[in-house]
Design a protein around this motif. Structure first.
Motif, mmCIF file in Angstrom:
data_model
loop_
_atom_site.group_PDB
_atom_site.id
_atom_site.type_symbol
_atom_site.label_atom_id
_atom_site.label_comp_id
_atom_site.label_asym_id
_atom_site.label_seq_id
_atom_site.Cartn_x
_atom_site.Cartn_y
_atom_site.Cartn_z
ATOM 1 N N ILE A 125 0.848 -1.198 0.000
ATOM 2 C CA ILE A 125 0.000 0.000 0.000
ATOM 3 C C ILE A 125 0.882 1.246 0.000
ATOM 4 N N VAL A 126 1.922 1.240 0.809
ATOM 5 C CA VAL A 126 2.864 2.363 0.850
ATOM 6 C C VAL A 126 3.569 2.504 -0.502
ATOM 7 N N ALA A 127 3.964 1.400 -1.115
ATOM 8 C CA ALA A 127 4.674 1.430 -2.405
ATOM 9 C C ALA A 127 3.809 2.019 -3.519
ATOM 10 N N ALA B 204 0.712 -0.069 -12.377
ATOM 11 C CA ALA B 204 1.365 -1.385 -12.459
ATOM 12 C C ALA B 204 1.644 -1.927 -11.060
ATOM 13 N N VAL B 205 2.062 -1.038 -10.137
ATOM 14 C CA VAL B 205 2.321 -1.467 -8.758
ATOM 15 C C VAL B 205 1.024 -1.952 -8.118
ATOM 16 N N ALA B 206 -0.069 -1.224 -8.319
ATOM 17 C CA ALA B 206 -1.365 -1.624 -7.754
ATOM 18 C C ALA B 206 -1.850 -2.932 -8.356
ATOM 19 N N THR B 207 -1.692 -3.073 -9.661
ATOM 20 C CA THR B 207 -2.121 -4.302 -10.332
ATOM 21 C C THR B 207 -1.337 -5.503 -9.805
ATOM 22 N N LYS B 208 -0.024 -5.341 -9.675
ATOM 23 C CA LYS B 208 0.814 -6.431 -9.153
ATOM 24 C C LYS B 208 0.423 -6.762 -7.715
ATOM 25 N N THR B 209 0.124 -5.733 -6.930
ATOM 26 C CA THR B 209 -0.293 -5.949 -5.542
ATOM 27 C C THR B 209 -1.542 -6.815 -5.486
ATOM 28 N N GLY C 186 -8.945 6.420 -4.874
ATOM 29 C CA GLY C 186 -7.579 5.931 -4.748
ATOM 30 C C GLY C 186 -7.080 5.904 -3.319
ATOM 31 N N PHE C 187 -7.540 4.934 -2.551
ATOM 32 C CA PHE C 187 -7.140 4.824 -1.149
ATOM 33 C C PHE C 187 -5.621 4.780 -0.995
ATOM 34 N N ALA C 188 -4.937 4.032 -1.835
ATOM 35 C CA ALA C 188 -3.486 3.859 -1.687
ATOM 36 C C ALA C 188 -2.682 5.046 -2.190
ATOM 37 N N ILE C 189 -3.298 5.899 -3.016
ATOM 38 C CA ILE C 189 -2.542 7.040 -3.534
ATOM 39 C C ILE C 189 -2.774 8.290 -2.696
ATOM 40 N N GLN C 190 -3.283 8.131 -1.497
ATOM 41 C CA GLN C 190 -3.505 9.270 -0.589
ATOM 42 C C GLN C 190 -2.249 10.113 -0.411
ATOM 43 N N PRO C 191 -1.113 9.745 -0.184
ATOM 44 C CA PRO C 191 -0.512 8.442 0.092
ATOM 45 C C PRO C 191 -0.285 8.234 1.594
ATOM 46 N N TRP C 192 0.186 7.031 1.927
ATOM 47 C CA TRP C 192 0.508 6.646 3.306
ATOM 48 C C TRP C 192 2.007 6.369 3.397
#
Length: 176
Positions: free
Chosen positions: A40-42, A55-60, A105-111
């Protein structure tokens, strides 16, 4: 002939037992949680750096969730109009926005960090359920957001744990 049949049956039974998935351990669940938080951080880091965060989200989603091996029950934290994400594309949408209009985009808030505090972990040989709170550190304010979670895990064909249940929500706040 009967002896040959008996031996064949025994060999099949032995190979079936040998091929059965090894039991899930608590250490594996903790490692899967750590990996999920880092992913999520990545995603957010890639977004901020203007890298290929999609691509990072898709791989996750492809590597941590079990959509490719069966059903996944996913009820994300910030979802109200379409509460559930039952496909890979819907899960990716939640993390980075996309096919569902309410997703921002929860993960692109970012954290900058995600930490888990498990209330308990129940392991039933080939599956596990963890429940507790996880905390997301906001990259802009450095404040933590507390979220309640329940994650279910199963062992994938590649021997890694896959999420097949993801439910999270903000803690209830009474209005009285």
């Amino acid at each position: 002939m009967q002896l040959k049949l008996l031996i064949s049956s025994l060999l099949l039974a032995i190979s079936t037992v040998a091929m059965a998935a090894k039991p899930i351990t608590e250490e594996e669940v903790l490692a899967a949680q750590k990996t999920w938080g880092e992913a999520i951080v990545a995603i957010g880091k890639a977004y901020v750096a203007k890298e290929d965060y999609k691509a990072v989200a898709t791989k996750t989603v492809e590597t941590l969730y079990g959509y490719h091996e069966g059903e996944v029950l996913f009820k994300p934290t910030k979802a109200s109009q379409q509460q559930f994400r039952l496909t890979k594309e819907e899960a990716i949408s939640y993390f980075i926005s996309g096919v569902i209009p309410e997703d921002h985009g929860f993960a692109i808030q970012p954290w900058t960090n995600v930490r888990f505090e498990n209330k308990d972990i129940i392991i039933d040989s080939d599956s596990a359920i963890a429940m507790g709170n996880y905390y997301f550190t906001d990259a802009k304010t450095d404040k933590e957001a507390k979220v309640e979670f329940t994650f279910g895990y199963k062992r994938g064909v590649d021997d890694n744990l896959l999420i097949n249940l993801h439910h999270s929500s903000f803690p209830y706040t009474p209005t009285y």
